[in-house]
Design a protein around this motif. Structure first.
Motif, PDB file in Angstrom:
ATOM      1  N   ARG A 120     -10.836  23.619 -28.288  1.00  0.00           N
ATOM      2  CA  ARG A 120     -10.239  22.079 -27.572  1.00  0.00           C
ATOM      3  C   ARG A 120     -11.328  21.124 -27.082  1.00  0.00           C
ATOM      4  O   ARG A 120     -11.653  20.246 -26.772  1.00  0.00           O
ATOM      5  N   TYR A 129     -13.204  16.882 -30.736  1.00  0.00           N
ATOM      6  CA  TYR A 129     -13.125  15.461 -29.682  1.00  0.00           C
ATOM      7  C   TYR A 129     -12.156  15.501 -29.412  1.00  0.00           C
ATOM      8  O   TYR A 129     -11.960  14.871 -28.261  1.00  0.00           O
ATOM      9  N   ASP A 130     -11.036  15.264 -30.027  1.00  0.00           N
ATOM     10  CA  ASP A 130      -9.556  14.904 -29.405  1.00  0.00           C
ATOM     11  C   ASP A 130      -9.018  16.236 -30.160  1.00  0.00           C
ATOM     12  O   ASP A 130      -8.624  16.697 -31.316  1.00  0.00           O
ATOM     13  N   SER A 131      -8.655  16.783 -29.059  1.00  0.00           N
ATOM     14  CA  SER A 131      -7.946  17.648 -28.289  1.00  0.00           C
ATOM     15  C   SER A 131      -6.603  18.008 -28.904  1.00  0.00           C
ATOM     16  O   SER A 131      -6.198  19.032 -28.547  1.00  0.00           O
ATOM     17  N   SER A 132      -6.153  17.420 -29.044  1.00  0.00           N
ATOM     18  CA  SER A 132      -4.864  17.050 -29.715  1.00  0.00           C
ATOM     19  C   SER A 132      -4.423  17.986 -30.970  1.00  0.00           C
ATOM     20  O   SER A 132      -3.306  17.729 -31.491  1.00  0.00           O
ATOM     21  N   LEU A 133      -5.321  17.727 -31.673  1.00  0.00           N
ATOM     22  CA  LEU A 133      -5.403  17.714 -32.942  1.00  0.00           C
ATOM     23  C   LEU A 133      -5.617  19.507 -33.296  1.00  0.00           C
ATOM     24  O   LEU A 133      -5.132  20.068 -34.085  1.00  0.00           O
ATOM     25  N   ARG A 179     -15.992   9.297 -32.518  1.00  0.00           N
ATOM     26  CA  ARG A 179     -14.928  10.000 -32.024  1.00  0.00           C
ATOM     27  C   ARG A 179     -14.767  11.091 -32.748  1.00  0.00           C
ATOM     28  O   ARG A 179     -13.189  11.012 -33.403  1.00  0.00           O
ATOM     29  N   CYS A 180     -15.631  11.679 -32.794  1.00  0.00           N
ATOM     30  CA  CYS A 180     -15.339  12.683 -33.441  1.00  0.00           C
ATOM     31  C   CYS A 180     -17.085  13.891 -32.826  1.00  0.00           C
ATOM     32  O   CYS A 180     -18.233  14.382 -32.699  1.00  0.00           O
ATOM     33  N   GLU A 199     -11.217  17.041 -37.994  1.00  0.00           N
ATOM     34  CA  GLU A 199     -10.840  15.465 -37.754  1.00  0.00           C
ATOM     35  C   GLU A 199     -10.804  14.111 -38.549  1.00  0.00           C
ATOM     36  O   GLU A 199     -10.053  13.608 -38.456  1.00  0.00           O
TER      37      GLU A 199
END
Length: 282
Positions: free
Chosen positions: A166, A171-175, A259-260, A267
């Protein structure tokens, strides 16, 4: 029948029993479209070819034969007791695999550590390479990042795996779902896996960055058309490595995803897949 998707086929490659995935249509000659794509995974704890490339295997296989091996010390490839790990060992395994499968030439896609091995194949066996794709690739000297130190220094716990996935990889921990963390943690603690991983990149780890790097002149000598892909926000392998390789490899281009982080293929999976397939079809 085996139900673990990480386990594909097994073939003898020297002293190793290599676990690999082999799917897709029969290839056309690698002068234009079609051909075989060789996918080389990264070096994160618990990684395997399937874990790294599971989202790319089906769409790639609609256009190409796709071969994705577990490199020695990773996944379900079986190694002799006391096996040592080095770039030479992994390169020998890759060449032995191509020989065993009677594959003359490939497009090769390398992720991170796998990028260094893709470069090794292009440098030492240029006759086996058609096109080269390097994603967040190791291969030139750089100052060890805190992210890569954390990856190679991983000590097994589900909490540590969660932090790594995460806070370092994505980059986006919600993934990153709890299920994904749990499955990757379980993979990292299979018998023999952690012992192999711990033996590959012990501290101090800057020396392993250097060991996986290639001489500048060797990289300059690469003639294969090359696509470089990098996440702008990568905390593991700095974007500067791909910028340098863009300068060194004459026939190269670079695509940077904002954003990666380090997991471009996850991602920005659909965009990455389209980018690579378009490049290979040119």
């Amino acid at each position: 029948m085996n139900e673990n998707p990480e386990i594909g086929r097994s073939i003898q490659t020297g002293p190793l029993a290599t676990n690999y995935h082999d799917t897709g249509p029969a290839p056309e000659p690698v002068d234009g479209e079609g051909g075989t794509v060789l996918l080389l995974h990264g070096s994160g704890p618990g990684v395997s070819a399937w874990a790294n490339w599971r989202n790319q295997l089906p769409p790639f296989a609609r256009h190409h034969r796709v071969v994705a091996p577990d490199l020695a010390g990773f996944g379900f490839t079986e190694v002799p007791e006391g096996q040592e790990y080095s770039r030479e060992v992994w390169l020998r395994q890759i060449v032995d695999l191509l020989d065993a499968l009677e594959i003359e030439r490939v497009h090769v896609v390398g992720n991170s550590f796998g990028g260094s091995m893709a470069l090794a194949l292009a440098i030492h066996h240029p006759e086996r390479i058609d096109k080269l794709v390097l994603m967040g690739s190791v291969g030139i000297p750089f100052e060890l990042t805190a992210g890569l130190d954390a990856v190679w220094g991983y000590e097994p716990s589900e909490a540590a795996m969660g932090r790594l996935m995460r806070e370092t990889f994505a980059y986006d921990s919600s993934l990153i779902t709890d299920e994904l963390v749990a499955s990757r943690y379980a993979a990292s603690t299979r018998p023999g896996t952690m012992e192999a991983f711990a033996s590959m990149f012990p501290a101090p780890r800057q020396r392993w960055v250097e060991a996986m790097a290639h001489p500048e002149e060797a990289i300059r000598g690469i003639t294969a058309p090359t696509l470089l892909v990098h996440g702008r926000d990568d905390q593991v392998i700095p974007l500067s490595t791909s910028l340098t390789m863009l300068e060194l490899i004459d026939d190269s281009r670079l695509h940077v995803f904002g954003r990666c982080g380090h997991w471009t293929q996850i991602e920005h999976g659909a965009a990455f897949t389209e980018l690579v397939l378009d490049f290979l079809a040119e």
